[in-house]
Design a protein around this motif. Structure first.
Motif, PDB file in Angstrom:
ATOM      1  N   MET A  10       0.836  -1.186   0.000  1.00  0.00           N
ATOM      2  CA  MET A  10       0.000   0.000   0.000  1.00  0.00           C
ATOM      3  C   MET A  10       0.880   1.248   0.000  1.00  0.00           C
ATOM      4  O   MET A  10       1.889   1.304   0.712  1.00  0.00           O
ATOM      5  N   ARG A  11       0.477   2.264  -0.779  1.00  0.00           N
ATOM      6  CA  ARG A  11       1.225   3.513  -0.894  1.00  0.00           C
ATOM      7  C   ARG A  11       0.588   4.602  -0.022  1.00  0.00           C
ATOM      8  O   ARG A  11      -0.606   4.565   0.278  1.00  0.00           O
ATOM      9  N   LEU A  12       1.422   5.585   0.350  1.00  0.00           N
ATOM     10  CA  LEU A  12       0.914   6.715   1.135  1.00  0.00           C
ATOM     11  C   LEU A  12      -0.193   7.450   0.383  1.00  0.00           C
ATOM     12  O   LEU A  12      -1.153   7.942   0.983  1.00  0.00           O
ATOM     13  N   ARG A  13      -0.079   7.505  -0.938  1.00  0.00           N
ATOM     14  CA  ARG A  13      -1.062   8.218  -1.749  1.00  0.00           C
ATOM     15  C   ARG A  13      -2.464   7.628  -1.545  1.00  0.00           C
ATOM     16  O   ARG A  13      -3.466   8.365  -1.519  1.00  0.00           O
ATOM     17  N   ALA A  14      -2.537   6.301  -1.382  1.00  0.00           N
ATOM     18  CA  ALA A  14      -3.838   5.647  -1.194  1.00  0.00           C
ATOM     19  C   ALA A  14      -4.474   6.065   0.127  1.00  0.00           C
ATOM     20  O   ALA A  14      -5.704   6.194   0.230  1.00  0.00           O
ATOM     21  N   LEU A  15      -3.658   6.302   1.163  1.00  0.00           N
ATOM     22  CA  LEU A  15      -4.201   6.780   2.437  1.00  0.00           C
ATOM     23  C   LEU A  15      -4.781   8.179   2.303  1.00  0.00           C
ATOM     24  O   LEU A  15      -5.844   8.489   2.855  1.00  0.00           O
ATOM     25  N   LEU A  16      -4.069   9.011   1.571  1.00  0.00           N
ATOM     26  CA  LEU A  16      -4.527  10.392   1.403  1.00  0.00           C
ATOM     27  C   LEU A  16      -5.816  10.451   0.584  1.00  0.00           C
ATOM     28  O   LEU A  16      -6.689  11.297   0.834  1.00  0.00           O
ATOM     29  N   GLU A  17      -5.959   9.534  -0.365  1.00  0.00           N
ATOM     30  CA  GLU A  17      -7.134   9.532  -1.230  1.00  0.00           C
ATOM     31  C   GLU A  17      -8.364   8.949  -0.550  1.00  0.00           C
ATOM     32  O   GLU A  17      -9.487   9.106  -1.053  1.00  0.00           O
ATOM     33  N   ASN A  18      -8.159   8.253   0.583  1.00  0.00           N
ATOM     34  CA  ASN A  18      -9.291   7.691   1.320  1.00  0.00           C
ATOM     35  C   ASN A  18      -9.797   8.745   2.308  1.00  0.00           C
ATOM     36  O   ASN A  18      -9.257   8.936   3.392  1.00  0.00           O
ATOM     37  N   HIS A  19     -10.875   9.441   1.947  1.00  0.00           N
ATOM     38  CA  HIS A  19     -11.342  10.583   2.733  1.00  0.00           C
ATOM     39  C   HIS A  19     -11.918  10.169   4.081  1.00  0.00           C
ATOM     40  O   HIS A  19     -12.022  11.009   4.984  1.00  0.00           O
ATOM     41  N   THR A  20     -12.295   8.918   4.238  1.00  0.00           N
ATOM     42  CA  THR A  20     -12.847   8.490   5.529  1.00  0.00           C
ATOM     43  C   THR A  20     -11.783   8.457   6.618  1.00  0.00           C
ATOM     44  O   THR A  20     -12.120   8.406   7.803  1.00  0.00           O
ATOM     45  N   LEU A  21     -10.497   8.486   6.231  1.00  0.00           N
ATOM     46  CA  LEU A  21      -9.427   8.439   7.226  1.00  0.00           C
ATOM     47  C   LEU A  21      -9.102   9.824   7.793  1.00  0.00           C
ATOM     48  O   LEU A  21      -8.370   9.929   8.783  1.00  0.00           O
ATOM     49  N   GLY A  22      -9.607  10.881   7.182  1.00  0.00           N
ATOM     50  CA  GLY A  22      -9.424  12.219   7.721  1.00  0.00           C
ATOM     51  C   GLY A  22      -7.981  12.689   7.749  1.00  0.00           C
ATOM     52  O   GLY A  22      -7.561  13.357   8.702  1.00  0.00           O
ATOM     53  N   LEU A  23      -7.187  12.370   6.737  1.00  0.00           N
ATOM     54  CA  LEU A  23      -5.783  12.786   6.679  1.00  0.00           C
ATOM     55  C   LEU A  23      -5.612  13.986   5.736  1.00  0.00           C
ATOM     56  O   LEU A  23      -6.205  14.014   4.648  1.00  0.00           O
ATOM     57  N   ARG A  24      -4.808  14.975   6.169  1.00  0.00           N
ATOM     58  CA  ARG A  24      -4.480  16.124   5.324  1.00  0.00           C
ATOM     59  C   ARG A  24      -2.974  16.275   5.254  1.00  0.00           C
ATOM     60  O   ARG A  24      -2.297  16.230   6.297  1.00  0.00           O
ATOM     61  N   LEU A  25      -2.437  16.396   4.057  1.00  0.00           N
ATOM     62  CA  LEU A  25      -0.986  16.450   3.864  1.00  0.00           C
ATOM     63  C   LEU A  25      -0.457  17.840   4.236  1.00  0.00           C
ATOM     64  O   LEU A  25      -0.939  18.867   3.727  1.00  0.00           O
ATOM     65  N   LEU A  26       0.552  17.865   5.129  1.00  0.00           N
ATOM     66  CA  LEU A  26       1.191  19.120   5.529  1.00  0.00           C
ATOM     67  C   LEU A  26       2.569  19.288   4.890  1.00  0.00           C
ATOM     68  O   LEU A  26       3.143  20.370   4.943  1.00  0.00           O
ATOM     69  N   GLY A  27       3.103  18.236   4.301  1.00  0.00           N
ATOM     70  CA  GLY A  27       4.415  18.326   3.663  1.00  0.00           C
ATOM     71  C   GLY A  27       4.886  16.972   3.194  1.00  0.00           C
ATOM     72  O   GLY A  27       4.545  15.933   3.765  1.00  0.00           O
ATOM     73  N   GLY A  28       5.682  16.954   2.106  1.00  0.00           N
ATOM     74  CA  GLY A  28       6.233  15.710   1.592  1.00  0.00           C
ATOM     75  C   GLY A  28       5.476  15.141   0.427  1.00  0.00           C
ATOM     76  O   GLY A  28       5.441  13.907   0.244  1.00  0.00           O
ATOM     77  N   GLU A  29       4.892  15.992  -0.415  1.00  0.00           N
ATOM     78  CA  GLU A  29       4.098  15.505  -1.542  1.00  0.00           C
ATOM     79  C   GLU A  29       4.919  14.653  -2.505  1.00  0.00           C
ATOM     80  O   GLU A  29       4.403  13.705  -3.103  1.00  0.00           O
ATOM     81  N   ALA A  30       6.204  14.941  -2.612  1.00  0.00           N
ATOM     82  CA  ALA A  30       7.046  14.180  -3.545  1.00  0.00           C
ATOM     83  C   ALA A  30       7.307  12.749  -3.070  1.00  0.00           C
ATOM     84  O   ALA A  30       7.823  11.934  -3.838  1.00  0.00           O
ATOM     85  N   GLU A  31       6.983  12.440  -1.816  1.00  0.00           N
ATOM     86  CA  GLU A  31       7.275  11.112  -1.261  1.00  0.00           C
ATOM     87  C   GLU A  31       6.026  10.241  -1.121  1.00  0.00           C
ATOM     88  O   GLU A  31       6.066   9.219  -0.438  1.00  0.00           O
ATOM     89  N   LEU A  32       4.948  10.613  -1.763  1.00  0.00           N
ATOM     90  CA  LEU A  32       3.685   9.896  -1.554  1.00  0.00           C
ATOM     91  C   LEU A  32       3.651   8.501  -2.175  1.00  0.00           C
ATOM     92  O   LEU A  32       2.696   7.750  -1.956  1.00  0.00           O
ATOM     93  N   ASP A  33       4.656   8.138  -2.966  1.00  0.00           N
ATOM     94  CA  ASP A  33       4.700   6.780  -3.525  1.00  0.00           C
ATOM     95  C   ASP A  33       5.444   5.797  -2.621  1.00  0.00           C
ATOM     96  O   ASP A  33       5.680   4.648  -3.012  1.00  0.00           O
ATOM     97  N   ARG A  34       5.803   6.235  -1.419  1.00  0.00           N
ATOM     98  CA  ARG A  34       6.451   5.308  -0.469  1.00  0.00           C
ATOM     99  C   ARG A  34       5.479   4.189  -0.075  1.00  0.00           C
ATOM    100  O   ARG A  34       4.275   4.415   0.086  1.00  0.00           O
ATOM    101  N   ALA A  35       6.030   3.000   0.120  1.00  0.00           N
ATOM    102  CA  ALA A  35       5.214   1.848   0.529  1.00  0.00           C
ATOM    103  C   ALA A  35       5.026   1.859   2.049  1.00  0.00           C
ATOM    104  O   ALA A  35       5.949   2.171   2.800  1.00  0.00           O
TER     105      ALA A  35
END
Length: 554
Positions: free
Chosen positions: A1-26
């Motif tokens: 699973m990638r970080l991007r998938a967590l951000l795209e799941n709105h039910t988890l209530g996550l908002r990115l504050l920094g590190g957009e270039a690293e969202l493909d980390r497993a």
């Protein structure tokens, strides 16, 4: 699973504050912590959740983020419920160390995020393992010798964090760490597996034991038709987990692994085909009354196959005979033991009993079977050799196999085994076969689901006991022992055990009182009570012999 998938799941209530270039980390796991230094609990790839309790001054952010970055975590997610808004120094520290930082909505519990990550990661890891298992299956189908149960257990451990073991029907270890599963535990697990499988219950079976929970998956012997009786010969895969809580996909995966283990077992059994054929030829010669010269020639061919590299000349031989019998259902017109052939099952059990399950084709035992029994020919190198193998003893054999198999036979089955003495000549092996068969009949005459008798018992009165009709045996023992048993039941007087000890001490008052830790007057009172209840005199040889035989037949 990638970080991007967590951000795209709105039910988890996550908002990115920094590190957009690293969202493909497993993301390989999740951890919640408020420790100032959680490094000892990190292995890399985690999403770290924190309530910022550790943050007291700006320097704390640099120290905390540096620890996470060195551990190789995937990202940090912080909540504002405990300490208020995310500190700017934490955002800056994450940017310096290229660590993605998320803000967790205060309406979303950390447990919700944790459950989602664990479910996704477990499913993906199970999918990866399924791919590996499928590749392993193709290798085995193609004839590769690679793999085996140890490799499959390693896959369970590395990809599903499951500790596993493969056990024989008697509880002997086939694969897995012996120190992690003691012998006594293995015997209980094997017995429970056999009891449930022979009762017709489909696996897996859940078993809480010693503050742990195990799940037992049957590994069917592909040589035998899948019936209630054949469950006695099944191996079992044990995993330290509660399979009742697993999704269907994971259960299917474990069943696929049992099929691979069964296929590996079949390949191992195929390697023993030569030994089985040699045993069948020896048995055919013995039953066909072949000449000593023919027998000697066949034994000369067989010995080097069973004992490769041995330079000790002709070995001694032992013969072991086993038979599984099933009692007819109550009310059946046939009565007695059922006539269906059990030779194949007896052979499978005898091989599991006599052959170290960790070996493949190199075990020095050859087993054949008729419709009703299995016969094992066991070579014993002459004393003094480097490969010396001790003779099989009936008492140690009974201790090895009795517990688990008795659980599987408890409803209506019996297993009886006879062991011959060691012989050296071709003429002697014919007598050894008859000796083992008669010892098996002696064992079959005893009470119990699994009984073993050896050649040493055939030189005494026990030789005659199997030929006494059952109703005569029951009447004889009841007349002598039932009054004592009833008295023991009402008064807890231990008269039967006292009688047994008195006879074993040859009627010596001193030795018997010392053995039972009783005052001699107490012993005299008990013996007097035995004589009063039975009308016998324990000073007379005839009465002593009657009591002795009654105890042996009971």
């Amino acid at each position: 699973m990638r970080l991007r998938a967590l951000l795209e799941n709105h039910t988890l209530g996550l908002r990115l504050l920094g590190g957009e270039a690293e969202l493909d980390r497993a993301v390989r796991g999740v951890m919640t912590t408020d420790l100032r230094d959680p490094s000892r609990y990190l292995s890399g790839g985690e999403l770290v959740l924190t309530g910022l309790v550790w943050h007291r001054e700006p320097a704390d952010s640099e120290r905390f983020v540096r620890i996470l970055a060195r551990a190789g975590v995937a990202a940090l997610a912080a909540g504002e419920a405990e300490r208020g808004p995310i500190p700017a120094d934490l955002v800056a520290a994450c940017a310096r160390h290229r660590l993605p930082l998320f803000l967790v909505d205060e309406k979303v519990a950390f447990a919700t995020i944790t459950e989602h990550v664990v479910r996704r990661v477990s499913a993906e890891r199970a999918g990866d393992l399924a791919a590996v298992v499928d590749r392993h299956r193709r290798l085995m189908t193609g004839g590769s010798a690679e793999g085996g149960p140890e490799v499959l257990l390693d896959l369970l451990g590395s990809d599903l964090d499951l500790r596993g073991w493969v056990l024989s029907p008697t509880g002997r270890l086939i694969a897995g760490g012996p120190s992690e599963l003691p012998e006594a535990t293995r015997a209980v697990l094997a017995g429970e597996h056999l009891a449930r499988a022979s009762g017709g219950r489909p696996g897996p079976y859940r078993l809480p034991l010693a503050e742990r929970t195990y799940s037992l998956f049957p590994v069917h012997d592909v040589r035998l038709a899948e019936t209630r009786e054949s469950a006695l010969a099944d191996w079992l895969l044990v995993v330290e987990a509660d399979a009742t809580e697993w999704p269907a996909e994971r259960l299917d995966l474990l069943r696929g692994i049992t099929q691979l283990i069964a296929a590996g077992r079949d390949r191992r059994d195929a390697a023993r085909a030569v030994r089985r054929q040699l045993a069948a030829e020896i048995l055919e010669l013995l039953q066909g009354r072949a000449s000593p010269a023919e027998l000697a020639a066949r034994l000369r061919v067989t010995a080097p196959v069973l004992l490769p590299g041995s330079d000790q000349g002709s070995p001694h031989w032992q013969v072991v005979v086993a038979r599984v019998e099933w009692q007819a259902a109550e009310g059946s017109e046939a009565g007695g033991s059922s006539p269906q052939p059990t030779g194949g099952l007896s052979q499978a059990l005898l091989e599991e009993i006599l052959i170290d399950p960790r070996t493949t084709s190199g075990a020095p035992v050859a087993v054949a079977h008729t419709d009703t029994e299995a016969v094992a020919f066991v070579p014993l190198p002459e004393t003094g050799g480097t490969e010396e193998r001790p003779a099989i003893r009936s008492d140690s054999l009974a201790r090895t196999v009795g517990g688990p198999l008795a659980r599987g036979l408890a409803s209506d089955g019996r297993l009886s085994i006879g062991v011959s003495a060691a012989v050296h000549s071709s003429e002697g092996i014919r007598g050894a076969l008859e000796e083992a068969r008669h010892a098996r009949r002696v064992a079959a005459a005893r009470a119990g689901r699994v009984c073993v008798a050896g050649h040493e018992e055939l030189a005494s009165h026990v030789l005659l006991l199997p030929f006494v009709p059952d109703d005569v045996r029951r009447a004889f023992t009841a007349r002598l022992l039932d009054p004592l048993r009833e008295y023991d039941r009402r008064h807890r007087a231990e008269l039967v055990s006292t009688l047994e000890a008195f006879l074993e001490c040859d009627g010596s008052w001193t030795r018997c009182s010392s053995r039972l830790h009783l005052h001699v007057n107490t012993l005299r009172y008990r013996v007097g009570r035995i004589e009063q209840l039975t009308g016998r005199d324990l000073s007379r040889l005839e009465d002593k012999l009657d009591f002795f035989l009654a105890l042996r037949m009971s």
